[in-house]
Design a protein around this motif. Structure first.
Motif, mmCIF file in Angstrom:
data_model
loop_
_atom_site.group_PDB
_atom_site.id
_atom_site.type_symbol
_atom_site.label_atom_id
_atom_site.label_comp_id
_atom_site.label_asym_id
_atom_site.label_seq_id
_atom_site.Cartn_x
_atom_site.Cartn_y
_atom_site.Cartn_z
ATOM 1 N N UNK A 123 0.839 -1.207 0.000
ATOM 2 C CA UNK A 123 0.000 0.000 0.000
ATOM 3 C C UNK A 123 0.871 1.253 0.000
ATOM 4 N N UNK A 124 1.909 1.229 0.839
ATOM 5 C CA UNK A 124 2.835 2.367 0.888
ATOM 6 C C UNK A 124 3.468 2.605 -0.479
ATOM 7 N N UNK A 125 3.889 1.528 -1.130
ATOM 8 C CA UNK A 125 4.527 1.662 -2.442
ATOM 9 C C UNK A 125 3.583 2.331 -3.446
ATOM 10 N N UNK A 126 2.331 1.883 -3.481
ATOM 11 C CA UNK A 126 1.363 2.476 -4.405
ATOM 12 C C UNK A 126 1.097 3.938 -4.059
ATOM 13 N N UNK A 127 0.866 4.230 -2.811
ATOM 14 C CA UNK A 127 0.544 5.605 -2.406
ATOM 15 C C UNK A 127 1.727 6.532 -2.664
ATOM 16 N N UNK A 128 2.937 6.043 -2.461
ATOM 17 C CA UNK A 128 4.122 6.844 -2.765
ATOM 18 C C UNK A 128 4.154 7.203 -4.258
ATOM 19 N N UNK A 129 3.881 6.229 -5.115
ATOM 20 C CA UNK A 129 3.861 6.494 -6.559
ATOM 21 C C UNK A 129 2.762 7.500 -6.903
ATOM 22 N N UNK A 131 1.495 9.843 -5.007
ATOM 23 C CA UNK A 131 1.947 11.169 -4.592
ATOM 24 C C UNK A 131 3.040 11.700 -5.513
ATOM 25 N N UNK A 132 3.966 10.845 -5.887
ATOM 26 C CA UNK A 132 5.032 11.287 -6.802
ATOM 27 C C UNK A 132 4.464 11.805 -8.114
ATOM 28 N N UNK A 133 3.401 11.160 -8.601
ATOM 29 C CA UNK A 133 2.831 11.529 -9.901
ATOM 30 C C UNK A 133 1.858 12.721 -9.801
ATOM 31 N N UNK A 134 1.112 12.821 -8.711
ATOM 32 C CA UNK A 134 0.007 13.786 -8.666
ATOM 33 C C UNK A 134 0.197 14.977 -7.724
ATOM 34 N N UNK A 135 1.086 14.852 -6.758
ATOM 35 C CA UNK A 135 1.205 15.928 -5.772
ATOM 36 C C UNK A 135 1.878 17.158 -6.365
ATOM 37 N N UNK A 136 1.298 18.287 -6.105
ATOM 38 C CA UNK A 136 1.893 19.582 -6.437
ATOM 39 C C UNK A 136 1.603 20.516 -5.262
ATOM 40 N N UNK A 137 2.554 21.337 -4.903
ATOM 41 C CA UNK A 137 2.398 22.245 -3.769
ATOM 42 C C UNK A 137 1.139 23.090 -3.919
ATOM 43 N N UNK A 138 0.379 23.194 -2.843
ATOM 44 C CA UNK A 138 -0.857 23.983 -2.789
ATOM 45 C C UNK A 138 -1.926 23.489 -3.752
ATOM 46 N N UNK A 139 -1.913 22.211 -4.054
ATOM 47 C CA UNK A 139 -2.912 21.621 -4.946
ATOM 48 C C UNK A 139 -3.414 20.319 -4.332
ATOM 49 N N UNK A 140 -4.698 20.182 -4.226
ATOM 50 C CA UNK A 140 -5.297 18.954 -3.711
ATOM 51 C C UNK A 140 -5.692 18.088 -4.900
ATOM 52 N N UNK A 141 -5.166 16.878 -4.940
ATOM 53 C CA UNK A 141 -5.629 15.956 -5.978
ATOM 54 C C UNK A 141 -6.684 15.055 -5.350
ATOM 55 N N UNK A 142 -7.649 14.678 -6.159
ATOM 56 C CA UNK A 142 -8.809 13.950 -5.656
ATOM 57 C C UNK A 142 -8.920 12.583 -6.314
ATOM 58 N N UNK A 143 -9.930 11.857 -5.915
ATOM 59 C CA UNK A 143 -10.127 10.482 -6.359
ATOM 60 C C UNK A 143 -10.170 10.377 -7.874
ATOM 61 N N UNK A 144 -10.838 11.298 -8.521
ATOM 62 C CA UNK A 144 -10.942 11.241 -9.988
ATOM 63 C C UNK A 144 -9.555 11.230 -10.637
ATOM 64 N N UNK A 145 -8.648 12.065 -10.161
ATOM 65 C CA UNK A 145 -7.295 12.114 -10.718
ATOM 66 C C UNK A 145 -6.536 10.814 -10.432
ATOM 67 N N UNK A 146 -6.737 10.246 -9.259
ATOM 68 C CA UNK A 146 -6.081 8.980 -8.915
ATOM 69 C C UNK A 146 -6.579 7.870 -9.833
ATOM 70 N N UNK A 147 -7.881 7.820 -10.052
ATOM 71 C CA UNK A 147 -8.453 6.786 -10.910
ATOM 72 C C UNK A 147 -7.999 6.962 -12.362
ATOM 73 N N UNK A 149 -5.097 8.219 -13.246
ATOM 74 C CA UNK A 149 -3.718 7.732 -13.225
ATOM 75 C C UNK A 149 -3.687 6.202 -13.251
ATOM 76 N N UNK A 150 -4.520 5.575 -12.429
ATOM 77 C CA UNK A 150 -4.565 4.112 -12.368
ATOM 78 C C UNK A 150 -5.037 3.529 -13.699
#
Length: 179
Positions: A123-129, A131-147, A149-150
Motif C-alpha cells: 500500500x505504501x509503495x502504491x501511495x508513494x507512486x 503522490x510522486x505523480x500527482x502531488x503539487x504544492x498547494x494543490x489537492x488531488x482527488x479520487x478522480x485524478x487517482x483513478x 492515473x490508475x
C-alpha cells in the motif's frame, strides 16, 4: 486527548464527551488519499436528511471511508455493543442498527478492488507512486485524478490488488465466531 488504547470506541466516546461534540466525522489516519468532495457529500446528506448516521457505502476503493454520526448514536453504541469488532472499528454497529436513521452515499462503486489505504508495505509503495505523480504544492488531488492515473498506468493496480479488503475487520469477526 488520550484514551483507551484497546477500545477505540470508548476512546471516541470519551473524547467526544470531553469536548462536548455534537456530530463526529470519522476518517481514518491510515487513509492518506481521502477526498474532501466525498466528505462534503456525506456531511451534506447527513444534515439535509436529518440522519443519525451517514456513510460512504458500496464497493468503493478502500481508504475513502467516511462516516458522520451524532454524539447520541456514539453514546448508545458505546453503551450497548460488546462485540470486539464493533468496539475496534467504531461504526459497524451504527450502520447496521435499525434503531438509527442511516443514510448512504454511493460514489466510485465500480472501483471496489482498489486499495488507497496504508496497511501494508505494498500500500505504501502504491501511495508513494500516486503522490510522486500527482502531488503539487498547494494543490489537492482527488479520487478522480487517482483513478485516471490508475487507468493510464494499469500496472499500478497490481502493486496491492492481491491484498484483501477490510482485513482487520474480517479477522476480528472470525475471532468472535471462534469464541
Amino acid at each position: 486527548f488520550r484514551g483507551n488504547e484497546n477500545d477505540p470506541l470508548k476512546r471516541y466516546y470519551d473524547t467526544s464527551n470531553y469536548f462536548k461534540v455534537k456530530d463526529i466525522i470519522r476518517v481514518m489516519s491510515d487513509c492518506p488519499l481521502l477526498d474532501p468532495d466525498i466528505i462534503d457529500e456525506v456531511v451534506k446528506k447527513y444534515f439535509n436528511d436529518h440522519l443519525d448516521v451517514c456513510h460512504l457505502s458500496g464497493d468503493f476503493p478502500t481508504g475513502l471511508d467516511t462516516t458522520i454520526f451524532s454524539f447520541n448514536v456514539l453514546e448508545q453504541t458505546h453503551k450497548k455493543t460488546t462485540l470486539y469488532s464493533d468496539r475496534q472499528h467504531i461504526t459497524p454497529y451504527m450502520t447496521k442498527n435499525k434503531d438509527f436513521k442511516v443514510g448512504n452515499i454511493f460514489m466510485y462503486n465500480e472501483f471496489g478492488g482498489y486499495r488507497f489505504v496504508m496497511d501494508r508495505h505494498e500500500d505504501f509503495e502504491l501511495i508513494k507512486i500516486i503522490y510522486d505523480r500527482l502531488y503539487a504544492k498547494n494543490h489537492i488531488f482527488k479520487t478522480k485524478a487517482i483513478l485516471e492515473l490508475m487507468g493510464a498506468e494499469k500496472d499500478l493496480r497490481k502493486i496491492n490488488s492481491h491484498l484483501p479488503r477490510d482485513e482487520d475487520y474480517n479477522k476480528s469477526r472470525l475471532e468472535e465466531k471462534a469464541q
